[in-house]
Structure formats: structure tokens, C-alpha cells
Design a protein around this motif. Sequence first.
Motif, short mmCIF file in Angstrom:
data_model
loop_
_atom_site.label_atom_id
_atom_site.label_comp_id
_atom_site.label_asym_id
_atom_site.label_seq_id
_atom_site.Cartn_x
_atom_site.Cartn_y
_atom_site.Cartn_z
N SER A 178 -0.96 2.68 -3.21
CA SER A 178 -2.29 3.13 -2.80
C SER A 178 -2.28 4.61 -2.42
N ASN A 224 0.82 -1.21 0.00
CA ASN A 224 0.00 0.00 0.00
C ASN A 224 0.86 1.27 0.00
N HIS A 281 -1.29 -4.21 -1.41
CA HIS A 281 -2.35 -3.53 -2.15
C HIS A 281 -3.44 -4.58 -2.42
N GLY A 325 -0.55 6.07 0.73
CA GLY A 325 0.71 5.40 1.01
C GLY A 325 1.84 6.41 1.19
N TRP A 351 -1.04 -0.41 7.94
CA TRP A 351 -1.70 -0.48 6.64
C TRP A 351 -0.72 -0.34 5.48
#
Length: 208
Positions: free
Chosen positions: A24, A20, A102, A27, A97
Motif C-alpha cells: 500500500s 499494507n 492490504h 507502507g 496499519w
Amino acid sequence: MSNVTYDAKSTALLFVDPYNDFLSEGGKVWPFIKDIAEEVGLLDNLRTINKAVRDAGIQVVVVPHRRWQPGDYECWCHPSPSQRKVMQGHHFARGEWGGEWHPEFAPQPGDIVAHEHWGSSGFANTDLDFQLKQHGISHVVVVGLLANTCIEATARYAQELGYHVTLVRDATAALQREMMHAAHELNGPTYAHSIVTTRELVEAIPGA
């Protein structure tokens, strides 16, 4: 254009660092590569390749960077500049996270997840070479992040170990356009057997 045909029995997709933090929104590294990633269509191209290789029965291998955790690199004699950045920025932190896959590129049943690499090469101090040899792999297609660091180091190492190496110029990104240029136009041709676009790769995959 590639003249290579990618046999499902002997080809593997090496998907480097699908975290991530890299891929993402939100990120830690994404803001720094976003412009180039969007310029080359990175996420859509990774989606296309991911689907194509799975449809063709090609082995998917996730090649993950070390997930940072407290104490990493702090007592090392010679941490690299990249490792110092990870130490300071806590990139790909374990249990956070940003250090999770991803969601579109998470490992699936039957995928191989290599041991995490501490530096840039997915082969150095990991089981990647052993895993590939045990699965009869001779050809590797290397995608993911970053073009001039982990992709280049992993692909160079693969060539040194005797693998046929393919780079996909629009299935990666970097912090600067100059780095992308160096990775594909200057450095890549010295070791890669094939440098293609996503479209060219998919056209060369039987059954994709």
C-alpha cells in the motif's frame, strides 16, 4: 508457458505477506519496491490471480510474516540481516496499519491463514505443511513478497517437502532488478517445476 493444469482439489495459492507495509501507498517497504512493482504490474496481477483462483475454487492460503512487536529478536543469538531490519524498522508492526492486510487481499471465509513465520520460509516453525496436507494439496502457486527472500525460501521449502511448485514472475517484486533476475532466471529453475506469467497461470486454471 506452463504445461501444468491446476486441479482445484489439489492446488493452493500461497499468498505471502499481503500487508499494507508491502503493498500500500504509505507502507514502510512499498517505496523500496514500488518501481519494480509498477514495472511488472504487481498489484493488477495479484488482483487477477486472486480473482481467478477464487472463481475456480482453488484454496487460498495466506502465509504471513511475523508481525513485529516490542522485544522481537532483541535477545536472539543469531538474528538474520532481514530480521535486524525488521527490528530496526518495525515492519508489519502488530496493532499498526502497516501490519494489517492490504484491503483487497485480506483473508476471506474459507481461506487458511498459516501461523506467522519468523524468518523467510512460510513453512519453517509454522503449521503450513500440516494445513496443506490436511486439505489434500499437492500443487502450490507462490505469490507475494519478496521474490528473493520469502517467496524463494517458501517455494524451495515446498519443493523439499514434495509439493509441485509454481512461481509467477510478475506477481512478486524485489528491491532491485538484479534480485528479480536471480529469483526467476538463476535460482528459480533449480527448484521450481513451473515459472510462469500471470497470463499463463490464469490460462492453465480450469474455470478461471
